[in-house]
Enzyme design. Structure first.
Site, PDB file in Angstrom:
ATOM      1  CD  GLU A 230      21.738  64.524  80.935  1.00  0.00           C
ATOM      2  OE1 GLU A 230      22.206  63.784  81.822  1.00  0.00           O
ATOM      3  OE2 GLU A 230      22.419  65.361  80.333  1.00  0.00           O
TER       4      GLU A 230
ATOM      5  CD  GLU B 246      22.254  71.181  78.659  1.00  0.00           C
ATOM      6  OE1 GLU B 246      23.321  70.546  78.659  1.00  0.00           O
ATOM      7  OE2 GLU B 246      21.331  70.956  79.474  1.00  0.00           O
TER       8      GLU B 246
HETATM    9  C1  XIL Z   1      27.583  70.518  83.144  1.00  0.00           C
HETATM   10  C2  XIL Z   1      28.295  71.803  83.551  1.00  0.00           C
HETATM   11  O1  XIL Z   1      28.543  72.559  82.388  1.00  0.00           O
HETATM   12  C3  XIL Z   1      29.595  71.480  84.258  1.00  0.00           C
HETATM   13  O2  XIL Z   1      30.183  72.667  84.779  1.00  0.00           O
HETATM   14  C4  XIL Z   1      29.350  70.479  85.396  1.00  0.00           C
HETATM   15  O3  XIL Z   1      30.584  70.097  85.954  1.00  0.00           O
HETATM   16  C5  XIL Z   1      28.605  69.264  84.900  1.00  0.00           C
HETATM   17  O4  XIL Z   1      27.410  69.664  84.253  1.00  0.00           O
HETATM   18  N1  XIL Z   1      23.943  68.226  80.409  1.00  0.00           N
HETATM   19  C6  XIL Z   1      23.318  69.093  81.288  1.00  0.00           C
HETATM   20  C7  XIL Z   1      24.121  70.132  81.981  1.00  0.00           C
HETATM   21  O5  XIL Z   1      22.095  69.064  81.396  1.00  0.00           O
HETATM   22  O6  XIL Z   1      23.631  70.407  83.268  1.00  0.00           O
HETATM   23  C8  XIL Z   1      25.590  69.736  82.072  1.00  0.00           C
HETATM   24  O7  XIL Z   1      26.315  70.835  82.619  1.00  0.00           O
HETATM   25  C9  XIL Z   1      26.101  69.341  80.711  1.00  0.00           C
HETATM   26  C10 XIL Z   1      25.358  68.150  80.188  1.00  0.00           C
END
Ligand code: XIL
Length: 374
Positions: free
Chosen positions: A167, A273
């Protein structure tokens, strides 16, 4: 008699649909396991899910069974983030992460590392000078190098690929003004990739971000990052589009364009994701119970939405299949609806398995699409 793949898929899906209405939860789970995504994806694809500590530690046995049967790769939902591994300058906490890596190794899975450099879930000490101001470039670079060489070095040969930088982009495609960038400068990305490559020359290295499919300007930023790394002669294997999507976004056409655009840089594309958020965007105020309007599916997903979700997942996988040679991995962000980070005090239904770990119509649709391919 030899049963064709297509007929087999059809019968499984019809049986699953029929069985869902009257079978005991245990039977339905068994049925869901009769077809495994990892066995029907195109050759060479990894398909997986992010797992949490209850799962990598083996306490959530239903999820462990499901993950073991369905997937050939895992990602760590939180366990390998900076704050989980390196809470203080001289203290690394590897126990839970070691068990996560062992979980994947025991099952012959491609174990993913997520992530090394991010503006979030990173402790303050990483960026701070003693007076509380931002640390200088050399200090921050040294901390970055120590973190990356220690973590990547520890799992050398056991982690298949790393989200090196997560990101780094604003929505308009410019570089996010994260503390990493403020302290080090724009080349913090290149530095992170070189440190990771030095620590494990055989590991795949990825750039990972969201909204690359829906925002062409942001995608252009990701393409600039890839081109810059390649011009510097630094290894990058793939770009991950996170895939936190909604029922109407991205459209199949947008997704198709995005994959083609990213792939044109020469690196592969991954959906890292994947989940589909079904809730209204306006979240309830912190600490307040959600209003019924903001939490419309608290008592279950109405059939029309369930079917719309199935159609959307089917359309997504149909597009991914048209790019089968451009794609190396598809990872869901969570195993079943109850595990998803998208609940956050509400009741969301973004994944392929429901709260009872039963396969949803979306699972059946994905199976159908994967088995219908020529
Ligand atoms: C999220 C997790 O799923 C949660 O449990 C945590 O509280 C916050 O992070 N983008 C990403 C992930 O790259 O690491 C994130 O994961 C979701 C958004």
């Amino acid at each position: 008699m030899k049963i064709g793949r297509r007929a087999f898929a059809g019968s499984i899906c019809a049986a699953a649909a029929g069985a869902l209405s009257n079978a005991l939860p245990g039977d339905v789970r068994a049925l869901a396991q009769s077809v495994a995504l990892k066995e029907i994806v195109p050759a060479g694809w990894l398909i997986g899910a992010a797992i949490n500590q209850n799962q990598s530690d083996g306490r959530d046995t239903a999820a462990v069974e499901l993950v073991t049967r369905q997937f050939n790769t895992i990602s760590p939902e939180n366990l390998l983030k900076f704050q989980s591994l390196h809470p203080e300058p001289d203290r690394f906490t590897f126990d839970a992460a070691d068990r996560y890596v062992a979980f994947g190794a025991e099952r012959g899975m491609a174990v993913i590392g997520h992530n090394l450099v991010w503006h979030s879930q990173t402790p303050r000490w990483v960026w701070d000078a003693p007076d509380g101001a931002l640390a200088d470039r050399d200090t921050m670079l040294a901390r970055m190098r120590t973190h990356i060489s220690t973590v990547v070095g520890r799992y050398k040969g056991r982690i298949h690929g790393w989200d090196v930088v997560n990101e780094a982009l604003n929505e308009d495609g410019t570089l996010r003004d994260s503390p990493w960038r403020k302290g080090i400068g724009d080349d913090y990305i290149a530095q992170a990739f070189s440190f990771a490559h030095d620590a494990d020359p055989n590991a795949e290295l990825y750039y990972n971000d969201y909204n690359l499919a829906t925002r062409p300007a942001k995608r252009a930023g990701a393409i600039r990052i890839v081109n810059d790394l390649r011009q510097r002669g630094i290894r990058i294997d793939a770009v991950g589009e996170q895939g936190h999507w909604r029922l109407d976004s991205p459209s199949p056409a947008e997704l198709d364009q995005a994959i083609a655009g990213l792939r044109a840089t020469g690196v592969k594309v991954m959906i890292t994701e994947l989940d589909v958020n079904l809730l209204p965007t306006a979240a309830p105020a912190r600490g307040q119970p959600p209003s019924p309007e903001s939490n419309p599916y608290a008592n279950g997903l109405p059939d029309d939405v369930q079917q719309a979700l199935a159609r959307y997942y089917g359309a997504v996988f149909a597009v991914l299949l048209t790019h089968r040679d451009d794609i190396t991995r598809v990872t869901f962000w969570g195993v079943s609806d109850g595990d998803s980070w998208l609940n956050r005090g509400r009741v969301n239904h973004p994944l392929l398995w429901d709260r009872q770990r039963r396969p949803k119509p979306a699972f059946e649709e994905v199976v159908k699409v994967l088995m219908r391919r020529p």
